[in-house]
Design an enzyme around this catalytic site. Sequence first.
Site, PDB file in Angstrom:
ATOM      1  N   ASP A 201       0.904  -1.139   0.000  1.00 46.09           N
ATOM      2  CA  ASP A 201       0.000   0.000   0.000  1.00 46.09           C
ATOM      3  C   ASP A 201       0.949   1.194   0.000  1.00 46.09           C
ATOM      4  O   ASP A 201       1.564   1.496   1.025  1.00 46.09           O
ATOM      5  CB  ASP A 201      -0.870   0.006   1.258  1.00 46.09           C
ATOM      6  N   HIS A 202       1.107   1.830  -1.150  1.00 41.58           N
ATOM      7  CA  HIS A 202       2.226   2.775  -1.256  1.00 41.58           C
ATOM      8  C   HIS A 202       2.086   3.964  -0.305  1.00 41.58           C
ATOM      9  O   HIS A 202       3.059   4.635  -0.010  1.00 41.58           O
ATOM     10  CB  HIS A 202       2.466   3.215  -2.703  1.00 41.58           C
ATOM     11  N   HIS A 264      -5.700   2.856   1.146  1.00 44.97           N
ATOM     12  CA  HIS A 264      -4.944   4.030   1.588  1.00 44.97           C
ATOM     13  C   HIS A 264      -5.621   4.750   2.761  1.00 44.97           C
ATOM     14  O   HIS A 264      -4.987   5.088   3.762  1.00 44.97           O
ATOM     15  CB  HIS A 264      -4.779   5.046   0.450  1.00 44.97           C
TER      16      HIS A 264
HETATM   17  C1  BG6 Z   1      -3.319   4.691  -6.440  1.00 44.56           C
HETATM   18  C2  BG6 Z   1      -4.686   4.722  -7.074  1.00 44.56           C
HETATM   19  O1  BG6 Z   1      -3.222   3.626  -5.531  1.00 44.56           O
HETATM   20  O2  BG6 Z   1      -3.090   5.903  -5.747  1.00 44.56           O
HETATM   21  C3  BG6 Z   1      -4.821   5.923  -7.988  1.00 44.56           C
HETATM   22  O3  BG6 Z   1      -4.884   3.530  -7.800  1.00 44.56           O
HETATM   23  C4  BG6 Z   1      -4.461   7.192  -7.259  1.00 44.56           C
HETATM   24  O4  BG6 Z   1      -6.153   6.016  -8.483  1.00 44.56           O
HETATM   25  C5  BG6 Z   1      -3.120   7.036  -6.580  1.00 44.56           C
HETATM   26  O5  BG6 Z   1      -4.444   8.257  -8.189  1.00 44.56           O
HETATM   27  C6  BG6 Z   1      -2.822   8.227  -5.698  1.00 44.56           C
HETATM   28  O6  BG6 Z   1      -1.506   8.095  -5.263  1.00 44.56           O
HETATM   29  P1  BG6 Z   1      -0.702   9.373  -4.805  1.00 44.56           P
HETATM   30  O7  BG6 Z   1       0.586   8.829  -4.305  1.00 44.56           O
HETATM   31  O8  BG6 Z   1      -0.556  10.241  -6.017  1.00 44.56           O
HETATM   32  O9  BG6 Z   1      -1.540  10.011  -3.758  1.00 44.56           O
END
Ligand code: BG6
Length: 510
Positions: A201-202, A264
């Site tokens: 989960d980045h 997230h």
């Molecule tokens: C991803 C989603 O996990 O996270 C995308 O699949 C989203 O839809 C993105 O745009 C948002 O990531 P960040 O790091 O730009 O907030």
Amino acid sequence: MEKLSPLEEFNRPKKNAQPCVMVIFGATGDLNARKLMPALYNLEQDGELPVHFACVGFARRPKTNEQFRTEMFEKVKEFSRTKPINEQVWDQFSNQLFYHQSEFHEDEGYERLKKLLHDLDAKFDTQGNRVYYLSTQPSYFSIIIQKLSEHGLISPYHENADQHFTRVIIEKPFGHDLASAEALQEDVTKYLDENQIYRIDHYLGKETVQNLMTLRFSNPIFESLWNNHHIDQVQISVSEEQGIGTRGAFWEEAGMLRDIVQNHMMQLLSIVAMEPPNSLDANAIRNEKVKVMQSVRPLPKTHLDKSVVRGQYDTGFIEGFEVPAYRSEPNVSPTSNVETYVAMELHIDNWRWAGVPFYLRAGKRLPKRITEIAIVFKQVPNYLFSNNNEFPNTLVIRIQPNEGISLKMNCKVPGMTHLQPVKMDFRYGSYFGGTPPEAYERLICDCLSGDNTLFARYDELLASWKLLTPVLKHWEENPPEAFPNYHSGTWGPKAADAILHREGRKWRLL
Ligand code: BG6
């Protein structure tokens, strides 16, 4: 070297990446081009990839190694955190980069992969260690792991770090509802030990998200106020300007609840609300997080639409340019009922949070890109100052952009009698300078080092799916009446405001 405290140790990117071959399944996809390759290049540049390392892109389209390297170079030039690209570093990295063409279910393709990995072990001294990164459509996750196992490409898990290892990074979403997450878990655990599974989960790799624990557990002035005696409400917002772009086919199966909220946002919620762990060990932290998720009150079945609001964007303007409605995006059905916006009110039924609403909202095509957590404090009795109640003390943790923390408090306007809110503002960029590593850099590096603290454990996902699957079911059974229901470039459907209005509150202006 001076001994690090547990907190410093936790916050330190792990730099003991072990020799291995990393195989990226779905290597011709968007994620690999935008995130994984740039992350690997930056890790190489920072000297954080192991010396004995090779990377194989596994995908279905035919391509030579040279074609793949050239294409990846173009993507890294476009998406790298650091620019301009250091060609020497790239050349060094691309010598270790290979392409493998195969279908994901094809036995013969895995036999060829086995031979390739064997050759790479001999060439790069990667010692039989493997990291498999599953960045394909989720429907391929099970079959890939099964095939890897059938072809002898998965080593059993050993506590002993000297034995060769297999680790598997699984991209989100892990399942598309409770039943499918359970089925996927059953499939993958036939072949892998939980310690070998890295569910990514980045958001957990973002510096600002990691700093949440530091902020909470190293600053007594905040931690002593972090409860229902002092906090009136918490708002978590993930607002994006961008639409769904070229991801129509994916989005039609996912939607906002699955794409952002289930993972997230629930991770952010659990870190904001968790109790202090008794150590910074991966399991101690995850134990506390999962307790929060398990304490979230189930959403009310009878009037669910009052607590959870969905939306879908219509045409509108973003930065002065007209943009299409969701239903006109490529690969999207013109009658689609998939949501691009979700707002909800949650309650955590435990000692610390009883009575404090947590408001969550996430939307595509909103006026600006901003992710933040706002802790809104209770007011003092309102009889000394006439406009005191208008401006609650608010602590805002800006996850992105302009990463930082601000505290809003009231001040007397000089020469006047009334109050005005002022802000103390800390910005990472101006204080520490430079650009922090991308989340994917940190997480890949942690996986190569065998540290799964910043990856989601199965019971966390399970609790989250348990909470949200009834919403998906309710939506399936009750199609929305008025989609699209918000214009691009606005703050989402009106019904989302009503969630807070009925309780005399409102969304923060972002
Ligand atoms: C991803 C989603 O996990 O996270 C995308 O699949 C989203 O839809 C993105 O745009 C948002 O990531 P960040 O790091 O730009 O907030």
